[in-house]
Design an enzyme around this catalytic site. Structure first.
Site, PDB file in Angstrom:
ATOM      1  N   ASP A  74       0.820  -1.211   0.000  1.00 43.31           N
ATOM      2  CA  ASP A  74       0.000   0.000   0.000  1.00 43.31           C
ATOM      3  C   ASP A  74       0.853   1.260   0.000  1.00 43.31           C
ATOM      4  OD1 ASP A  74      -2.158  -1.625  -0.007  1.00 43.31           O
ATOM      5  OD2 ASP A  74      -2.917  -1.068   1.969  1.00 43.31           O
ATOM      6  N   ARG A  79       2.797   6.321  -2.826  1.00 41.48           N
ATOM      7  CA  ARG A  79       3.862   7.014  -3.552  1.00 41.48           C
ATOM      8  C   ARG A  79       3.479   7.171  -5.024  1.00 41.48           C
ATOM      9  NH1 ARG A  79       7.398  10.944  -3.907  1.00 41.48           N
ATOM     10  NH2 ARG A  79       9.221  10.446  -5.176  1.00 41.48           N
ATOM     11  N   ASN A 149      -4.038   8.928   2.289  1.00 44.26           N
ATOM     12  CA  ASN A 149      -4.459   8.234   3.507  1.00 44.26           C
ATOM     13  C   ASN A 149      -4.809   9.191   4.636  1.00 44.26           C
ATOM     14  OD1 ASN A 149      -4.492   5.572   2.768  1.00 44.26           O
ATOM     15  ND2 ASN A 149      -2.795   4.941   4.072  1.00 44.26           N
ATOM     16  N   THR A 190      -8.464   2.516   7.166  1.00 46.46           N
ATOM     17  CA  THR A 190      -7.986   1.178   7.523  1.00 46.46           C
ATOM     18  C   THR A 190      -6.492   1.182   7.852  1.00 46.46           C
ATOM     19  OG1 THR A 190      -7.691   0.700   5.154  1.00 46.46           O
ATOM     20  CG2 THR A 190      -9.731  -0.059   6.190  1.00 46.46           C
ATOM     21  N   SER A 195      -5.634   1.771  13.701  1.00 47.32           N
ATOM     22  CA  SER A 195      -4.781   1.271  14.789  1.00 47.32           C
ATOM     23  C   SER A 195      -4.895   2.123  16.041  1.00 47.32           C
ATOM     24  CB  SER A 195      -3.322   1.197  14.325  1.00 47.32           C
ATOM     25  OG  SER A 195      -2.773   2.484  14.179  1.00 47.32           O
ATOM     26  N   ALA A 214      -3.459   8.523  21.405  1.00 43.76           N
ATOM     27  CA  ALA A 214      -3.206   8.417  22.847  1.00 43.76           C
ATOM     28  C   ALA A 214      -3.597   9.685  23.593  1.00 43.76           C
ATOM     29  CB  ALA A 214      -1.732   8.068  23.100  1.00 43.76           C
TER      30      ALA A 214
END
Length: 294
Positions: A74, A79, A149, A190, A195, A214
């Site tokens: 990905d 790029r 992204n 995704t 994450s 966080a």
């Protein structure tokens, strides 16, 4: 048919994949134009010997190209998007990496999928992008100011949290006290955002996601917003600088710089192969439905 080919690196296990791709296209009399740095690697590894035309940057790709083939994972596709930009040239990813939500063509199915490509039996998935403006201006950002992204701000040279003052369409939203903040497209939902606890968006959803990294306050949750929203960020912290990334490209900014994030006026066209849908990819990559009770 005229096809551009791009790859970022070479690994031993990609040798058969690359050879299969070139054998197939050459057998079908496809005109191939290879990104010059990638071609140099292929020559050095003696995977290719005959001469090919090359391209080196965005200005070399025009409407004469039918498609761009990205060989890698990905990250390679992200790029490749910097070469395609607003040209409208569709991108197809051949997965020589690992997880691969975007690079859907697996090495076991290369020939059958490439047959679909040369017969043009594919569809197009339009992917929204984020643009970034900085005040005062930053040369690192001005050169390539879009991301497929996500745009992420994060702390630099410190273990202390930063404060990200966030406004939507001119209205104050929140001051996130956190390690950073992610603004993600549906395509990027995704990735890093997921994450960090963000939701998965299907590619056609007209939304972006704001995901804190966080956060100190546990009630600071990911937020889904319309993709026509103008987002402004102002970062402050103990250190004088912080980091901003557009996908994999990173720049250093001074505290109190103002970042403006919007949807770009153009899309990246991703090739969709029949029966290789986004939902199928989710099931395969995230192992949904693998519970024995299903």
């Amino acid at each position: 048919m005229k096809i551009a080919i791009f790859g970022q690196y070479y690994q031993n296990d990609t040798r058969p994949i690359i050879r299969d791709i070139f054998v197939f296209f050459n057998a079908n009399n496809v005109e191939l134009v290879i990104e010059e740095k990638f071609l140099k690697i292929l020559y050095e590894q003696e995977i290719l010997k005959r001469e090919y035309k090359t391209f080196k940057d965005y200005s070399c790709l025009d409407s004469s190209f039918d498609i761009l083939v990205s060989i890698g994972g990905d990250g390679t596709i992200l790029r490749a998007a910097t070469f395609v930009r607003d040209s409208g040239i569709p991108i197809i990813g051949i997965n020589a990496g690992r997880l691969g939500f975007l690079a859907k063509v697996q090495k076991e199915n290369i020939e059958s999928f490439l047959q679909v490509v040369i017969e043009k039996k594919y569809t197009i998935s339009k992917r929204a992008l984020l643009s970034l403006e900085c005040s005062p201006e930053n040369e690192q950002i001005n050169e390539l100011n879009f991301a497929m992204n996500e745009v992420t701000v994060s702390r630099k040279d410190t273990t202390s949290m930063i404060t990200i003052e966030t406004s939507l369409n001119g209205e104050y939203l929140n001051s996130y006290w956190a390690d950073g903040l992610i603004v993600s497209t549906p395509t990027g939902s995704t990735g890093y955002s997921l994450s960090c606890g963000g939701p998965v968006l299907t590619p056609e959803v007209k939304s972006f996601v704001i995901t804190p990294i966080a956060p100190h306050n546990l009630n600071a949750r990911p937020l889904v917003i319309p993709d026509d929203t103008e987002i402004k960020l102002k970062v402050s912290g103990r250190e004088e600088q912080y980091l901003v990334s557009l996908d994999s490209r990173i720049a250093t900014l001074n505290n109190n710089s103002v970042l403006t994030i919007r949807k770009t006026p153009f899309y990246i066209n991703m090739v969709e192969i029949p029966n290789e849908t986004f939902l199928k990819t989710l099931r395969n990559k995230l192992l949904w439905g693998e519970d024995k009770r299903n």
